[in-house]
Design a protein around this motif. Structure first.
Motif, mmCIF file in Angstrom:
data_model
loop_
_atom_site.group_PDB
_atom_site.id
_atom_site.type_symbol
_atom_site.label_atom_id
_atom_site.label_comp_id
_atom_site.label_asym_id
_atom_site.label_seq_id
_atom_site.Cartn_x
_atom_site.Cartn_y
_atom_site.Cartn_z
ATOM 1 N N UNK A 155 0.825 -1.216 0.000
ATOM 2 C CA UNK A 155 0.000 0.000 0.000
ATOM 3 C C UNK A 155 0.856 1.261 0.000
ATOM 4 N N UNK A 156 0.260 2.417 -0.278
ATOM 5 C CA UNK A 156 1.020 3.667 -0.343
ATOM 6 C C UNK A 156 1.699 4.004 0.970
ATOM 7 N N UNK A 157 2.726 4.844 0.881
ATOM 8 C CA UNK A 157 3.466 5.234 2.080
ATOM 9 C C UNK A 157 2.559 5.939 3.074
ATOM 10 N N UNK A 158 1.563 6.689 2.596
ATOM 11 C CA UNK A 158 0.638 7.380 3.495
ATOM 12 C C UNK A 158 -0.216 6.409 4.294
ATOM 13 N N UNK A 159 -0.303 5.167 3.831
ATOM 14 C CA UNK A 159 -1.053 4.133 4.545
ATOM 15 C C UNK A 159 -0.114 3.138 5.230
ATOM 16 N N UNK A 160 1.143 3.562 5.456
ATOM 17 C CA UNK A 160 2.135 2.715 6.140
ATOM 18 C C UNK A 160 2.324 1.391 5.413
ATOM 19 N N UNK A 161 2.451 1.485 4.081
ATOM 20 C CA UNK A 161 2.494 0.288 3.261
ATOM 21 C C UNK A 161 3.575 -0.706 3.637
ATOM 22 N N UNK A 162 4.789 -0.229 3.954
ATOM 23 C CA UNK A 162 5.870 -1.146 4.341
ATOM 24 C C UNK A 162 5.481 -1.934 5.579
ATOM 25 N N UNK A 163 4.932 -1.248 6.571
ATOM 26 C CA UNK A 163 4.548 -1.912 7.818
ATOM 27 C C UNK A 163 3.396 -2.892 7.590
ATOM 28 N N UNK A 164 2.448 -2.506 6.756
ATOM 29 C CA UNK A 164 1.334 -3.406 6.450
ATOM 30 C C UNK A 164 1.855 -4.689 5.804
ATOM 31 N N UNK A 165 2.753 -4.523 4.847
ATOM 32 C CA UNK A 165 3.278 -5.691 4.137
ATOM 33 C C UNK A 165 4.113 -6.581 5.067
#
Length: 285
Positions: free
Chosen positions: A263-273
């Motif tokens: 997901x996009x960086x604004x949605x904390x994509x790295x952490x989500x993944x």
């Protein structure tokens, strides 16, 4: 040392490779419009670190600029800066690997850029050398905490040169990159971190090459690396890693070469993944 889209649940369900090293681009990947990371991002990276995984920042920023932002990320042990021309240790803050440009490469880059209407910037150690103090040069120095030195000659320098930067219009920078890659790919390496930047480095530099060297020192296979990025300067790293993960909203080329999309960086994509990988016990040292 010197050296020469599928839904995420579908992607995760197909994984069985544990990862021992996480490589993170900074801008557009873990840093968005807000200056500070969310608690979710920090907590997730701490969980990964507690699993014994090595966390590495791999950025186009200078070392000083990278360290400034990474104050928020104490779990990051090593920093790859200058587009993969330098690796330094956070513990000792010492340079442990570098791929500087030699005199021929610097001269070649400067002369190539003479034929284009661009600003030329030479990165020497922890400062930048410019021909005049333009608005861009002044704001860049303030924004990144980097000393800007004005000189009548790029020959008037002391220290290691890590890259030569061209700053110009998107159209002109495309032509610069094309020319360098077409005529001089055996001598120098060219990449773009932004559409209006073309960065020329030693052919021994690159995020992928720096990561490869670091992994060999740690006895980590490239298949055990998960790398996150969003830009044109991340293409080689995303292709090299065992699993390259592009950030949604990143450059189309980055999404095209990646095995997965977060997901996009604004949605904390790295952490989500990474949370998905942690839940499947796929992050462990």
């Amino acid at each position: 040392m010197r050296a020469c889209e599928q839904p995420q649940t579908d992607i995760l369900s197909k994984m069985d490779q544990p990862y021992r090293l996480i490589a993170l681009d900074i801008d557009g990947t873990i840093r968005g419009e807000t200056l500070e990371p969310s608690e979710f991002v920090l907590e997730t990276l701490n969980r990964c670190h507690q699993q014994g995984v090595e966390i590495v920042a791999a950025t186009g920023r200078s070392k000083i600029s990278a360290y400034e932002y990474l104050q928020h990320f104490p779990m990051v042990n090593h920093v790859i800066s200058f587009q993969g021309a330098v690796i330094s240790s956070r513990d000792s803050q010492q340079l442990i690997w570098e791929a500087p440009m030699d005199e021929h490469q610097v001269d070649l880059a400067i002369k190539v850029l003479e034929n284009h209407p661009v600003e030329r910037v030479v990165y020497v150690n922890d400062y930048i050398l410019v021909e005049s103090m333009t608005d861009w040069a002044s704001s860049y120095g303030l924004r990144n905490g980097v000393e800007v030195v004005v000189s009548d000659s790029f020959l008037d320098r002391e220290g290691s040169v890590y890259r030569v930067l061209a700053v110009g219009s998107d159209e002109e920078i495309i032509q610069v990159e094309k020319r360098v890659k077409t005529l001089h790919s055996d001598s120098v390496y060219a990449t773009r971190s932004l559409r209006h930047f073309c960065e020329i480095l030693s052919p021994c530099a690159g995020k992928d090459k720096a990561l490869d060297w670091l992994c060999k020192q740690m006895d980590i296979d490239r298949d055990e690396v998960v790398a996150f990025g969003n830009g044109l300067n991340d293409l080689e790293m995303l292709s090299w890693a065992g699993r390259g993960v592009a950030i949604e909203g990143g450059e189309p080329e980055a999404l095209a070469v990646s095995a997965a999309v977060a997901p996009p960086v604004e949605q904390d994509g790295v952490a989500v993944y990474l949370s998905g990988l942690l839940s499947q016990n796929l992050i462990r040292g």
